[in-house]
Design a protein around this motif. Sequence first.
Motif, PDB file in Angstrom:
ATOM      1  N   VAL A 253     -27.335   7.017   6.298  1.00  0.00           N
ATOM      2  CA  VAL A 253     -25.949   6.573   6.385  1.00  0.00           C
ATOM      3  C   VAL A 253     -25.371   6.561   4.976  1.00  0.00           C
ATOM      4  CG1 VAL A 253     -24.390   4.685   6.990  1.00  0.00           C
ATOM      5  CG2 VAL A 253     -26.440   5.083   8.351  1.00  0.00           C
ATOM      6  N   VAL A 254     -24.174   7.090   4.797  1.00  0.00           N
ATOM      7  CA  VAL A 254     -23.510   7.036   3.488  1.00  0.00           C
ATOM      8  C   VAL A 254     -22.085   6.517   3.692  1.00  0.00           C
ATOM      9  CG1 VAL A 254     -24.848   8.915   2.505  1.00  0.00           C
ATOM     10  CG2 VAL A 254     -22.696   9.424   3.644  1.00  0.00           C
ATOM     11  N   GLY A 255     -21.539   5.905   2.646  1.00  0.00           N
ATOM     12  CA  GLY A 255     -20.176   5.416   2.758  1.00  0.00           C
ATOM     13  C   GLY A 255     -19.777   4.583   1.558  1.00  0.00           C
ATOM     14  N   GLY A 256     -18.538   4.134   1.567  1.00  0.00           N
ATOM     15  CA  GLY A 256     -18.035   3.286   0.495  1.00  0.00           C
ATOM     16  C   GLY A 256     -17.686   1.915   1.034  1.00  0.00           C
ATOM     17  N   VAL A 257     -17.790   0.909   0.170  1.00  0.00           N
ATOM     18  CA  VAL A 257     -17.427  -0.461   0.546  1.00  0.00           C
ATOM     19  C   VAL A 257     -16.401  -0.979  -0.462  1.00  0.00           C
ATOM     20  CG1 VAL A 257     -18.248  -2.827   0.818  1.00  0.00           C
ATOM     21  CG2 VAL A 257     -19.673  -0.929   1.593  1.00  0.00           C
ATOM     22  N   PRO A 258     -15.251  -1.479   0.024  1.00  0.00           N
ATOM     23  CA  PRO A 258     -14.259  -2.022  -0.908  1.00  0.00           C
ATOM     24  C   PRO A 258     -14.689  -3.398  -1.389  1.00  0.00           C
ATOM     25  CG  PRO A 258     -13.492  -2.296   1.345  1.00  0.00           C
ATOM     26  CD  PRO A 258     -14.804  -1.545   1.424  1.00  0.00           C
ATOM     27  N   VAL A 259     -14.722  -3.599  -2.706  1.00  0.00           N
ATOM     28  CA  VAL A 259     -15.135  -4.906  -3.243  1.00  0.00           C
ATOM     29  C   VAL A 259     -14.056  -5.452  -4.187  1.00  0.00           C
ATOM     30  CG1 VAL A 259     -17.611  -4.587  -2.966  1.00  0.00           C
ATOM     31  CG2 VAL A 259     -16.503  -3.707  -5.015  1.00  0.00           C
ATOM     32  N   SER A 260     -12.817  -5.263  -3.788  1.00  0.00           N
ATOM     33  CA  SER A 260     -11.693  -5.708  -4.615  1.00  0.00           C
ATOM     34  C   SER A 260     -11.359  -7.176  -4.413  1.00  0.00           C
ATOM     35  CB  SER A 260     -10.456  -4.859  -4.301  1.00  0.00           C
ATOM     36  OG  SER A 260     -10.131  -4.964  -2.930  1.00  0.00           O
ATOM     37  N   GLY A 261     -11.883  -7.770  -3.310  1.00  0.00           N
ATOM     38  CA  GLY A 261     -11.635  -9.185  -3.066  1.00  0.00           C
ATOM     39  C   GLY A 261     -10.434  -9.472  -2.185  1.00  0.00           C
ATOM     40  N   GLY A 262      -9.983  -8.515  -1.398  1.00  0.00           N
ATOM     41  CA  GLY A 262      -8.893  -8.735  -0.451  1.00  0.00           C
ATOM     42  C   GLY A 262      -7.539  -8.355  -1.018  1.00  0.00           C
ATOM     43  N   LEU A 263      -6.642  -7.923  -0.125  1.00  0.00           N
ATOM     44  CA  LEU A 263      -5.276  -7.590  -0.529  1.00  0.00           C
ATOM     45  C   LEU A 263      -4.481  -8.872  -0.804  1.00  0.00           C
ATOM     46  CD1 LEU A 263      -4.383  -4.879   2.168  1.00  0.00           C
ATOM     47  CD2 LEU A 263      -5.096  -4.486  -0.204  1.00  0.00           C
ATOM     48  N   LYS A 264      -3.456  -8.764  -1.622  1.00  0.00           N
ATOM     49  CA  LYS A 264      -2.573  -9.920  -1.816  1.00  0.00           C
ATOM     50  C   LYS A 264      -1.851 -10.238  -0.513  1.00  0.00           C
ATOM     51  CE  LYS A 264      -1.819  -9.430  -6.771  1.00  0.00           C
ATOM     52  NZ  LYS A 264      -0.841  -9.148  -7.852  1.00  0.00           N
ATOM     53  N   SER A 265      -1.414  -9.180   0.163  1.00  0.00           N
ATOM     54  CA  SER A 265      -0.800  -9.351   1.482  1.00  0.00           C
ATOM     55  C   SER A 265      -1.258  -8.202   2.370  1.00  0.00           C
ATOM     56  CB  SER A 265       0.721  -9.348   1.383  1.00  0.00           C
ATOM     57  OG  SER A 265       1.280  -9.360   2.697  1.00  0.00           O
ATOM     58  N   ALA A 266      -1.642  -8.525   3.592  1.00  0.00           N
ATOM     59  CA  ALA A 266      -2.136  -7.510   4.525  1.00  0.00           C
ATOM     60  C   ALA A 266      -1.131  -7.226   5.620  1.00  0.00           C
ATOM     61  CB  ALA A 266      -3.470  -7.953   5.118  1.00  0.00           C
ATOM     62  N   VAL A 267       0.156  -7.477   5.341  1.00  0.00           N
ATOM     63  CA  VAL A 267       1.164  -7.247   6.375  1.00  0.00           C
ATOM     64  C   VAL A 267       2.368  -6.494   5.810  1.00  0.00           C
ATOM     65  CG1 VAL A 267       0.537  -9.454   7.448  1.00  0.00           C
ATOM     66  CG2 VAL A 267       2.562  -9.337   6.015  1.00  0.00           C
ATOM     67  N   SER A 268       3.062  -5.835   6.694  1.00  0.00           N
ATOM     68  CA  SER A 268       4.418  -5.349   6.440  1.00  0.00           C
ATOM     69  C   SER A 268       5.140  -5.425   7.785  1.00  0.00           C
ATOM     70  CB  SER A 268       4.410  -3.918   5.881  1.00  0.00           C
ATOM     71  OG  SER A 268       4.009  -3.008   6.869  1.00  0.00           O
ATOM     72  N   ASP A 269       6.387  -5.001   7.857  1.00  0.00           N
ATOM     73  CA  ASP A 269       7.102  -5.071   9.131  1.00  0.00           C
ATOM     74  C   ASP A 269       6.286  -4.372  10.222  1.00  0.00           C
ATOM     75  OD1 ASP A 269       9.230  -6.383   7.954  1.00  0.00           O
ATOM     76  OD2 ASP A 269      10.374  -4.548   7.598  1.00  0.00           O
ATOM     77  N   ASN A 270       6.022  -5.068  11.318  1.00  0.00           N
ATOM     78  CA  ASN A 270       5.333  -4.539  12.513  1.00  0.00           C
ATOM     79  C   ASN A 270       3.851  -4.241  12.318  1.00  0.00           C
ATOM     80  OD1 ASN A 270       8.288  -3.141  12.437  1.00  0.00           O
ATOM     81  ND2 ASN A 270       7.781  -3.768  14.526  1.00  0.00           N
TER      82      ASN A 270
END
Length: 390
Positions: A253-270
Amino acid sequence: MTDYDVVVVGAGPGGSIAAKTAAEKGLDVLLIEKRQEIGVPVRCAEGVSKEDLEKFVEPDKRWIAAEIEKAWIFSPDETKVELSAEKAGNEVGYVLERKIFDRHLARLASKAGAEVRVKTSAVGLKRENGIVKLKIRSLGKEEEITTKIVIGADGIESKVGKWAGIDTTLKLGEIESCVQYLMTNIEFESDVTYFWVGKRFAPGGYIWLFPKGDDAANVGIGVMPSIAEKKAKEYLDDFVRKKFPDGEIVEVVVGGVPVSGGLKSAVSDNVMLVGDAARFADPITGGGIINAMKSGYYAGITAYEAVVEEDYSAKFLKKYDERWKKDFGKKLERNKKIQEKLLKMDDETFNKIAKSLEGMRIEEFSVKRLVLEIFKKYPKLFWDMKDLIF
């Protein structure tokens, strides 16, 4: 009128829990998965905490490959530190069989009333008059469907986020490159998870061994390409050659993992993002299943409230941001800062810390507990983070 109240893109744990939660609330939900089989290919080490998992689903032997009682952490000179899982807060308690587990969650979403389509991709998104027109491709045919809300659970490569105008950009130092082998013919204890840390083994990450029963185990590595001198696979191959010379590799299995610590905001309209799409993997452990499930639940609840209020604006969906930040947002923030400290440590420091903890049975399997014990021995290492640790 729209075709659906909610369309969830991606049937991993976060997407399925989002679809299940929204459907249980009575919403019209479509869950789409681009692959022809949910849960395949597995892109994960498959470890989760018992306590957190059992908040969402009844344990089932069909998808539990191993139950874990303790963890052994090896420093670069292979000094061993032992953590047990006797108290709440354990980071790993089950090793899952994701191929079965992910399908089980999708079935739960279907049972709750969600429509599930496999081999169906989202290929475009636009907003018009307060709703979303989502272009999907299913079995070679494209169609446009309308929905009030889209929940993007489409992983590290999330397109939904980009289409919606959410900044999901990852810097070079915010992504781990991972390779994992399912190995047989190797020796290990089936109730122990193993971790090898330090630049000698895995610069910016670690090597893990997670048992999958008595005769097979996931042996994998995550490294940060920005500081690694070799590719992740080369580090892992060197390790496997020395540690398990007779081992057989039966799956890769190969892949990448994001380790940025979460987005500031995970939303936009809709739109709301969950799981790896929102960068919710833990910056230290790389674990993301539980945060994905939690975020899926919160997105499902928020979607229901938005439909009731007929308000799908980013301003209303900020409720989702508030929920995940209140739950695991602070932990992501704390672990990101700890990770940045760990990245600056040399192997000799890791060895000194391990020797000072050697023989001590740390009665809680958690990153916080381990850092607390290190803080007691070497307060200078984490002094500027004491308010986060205590």
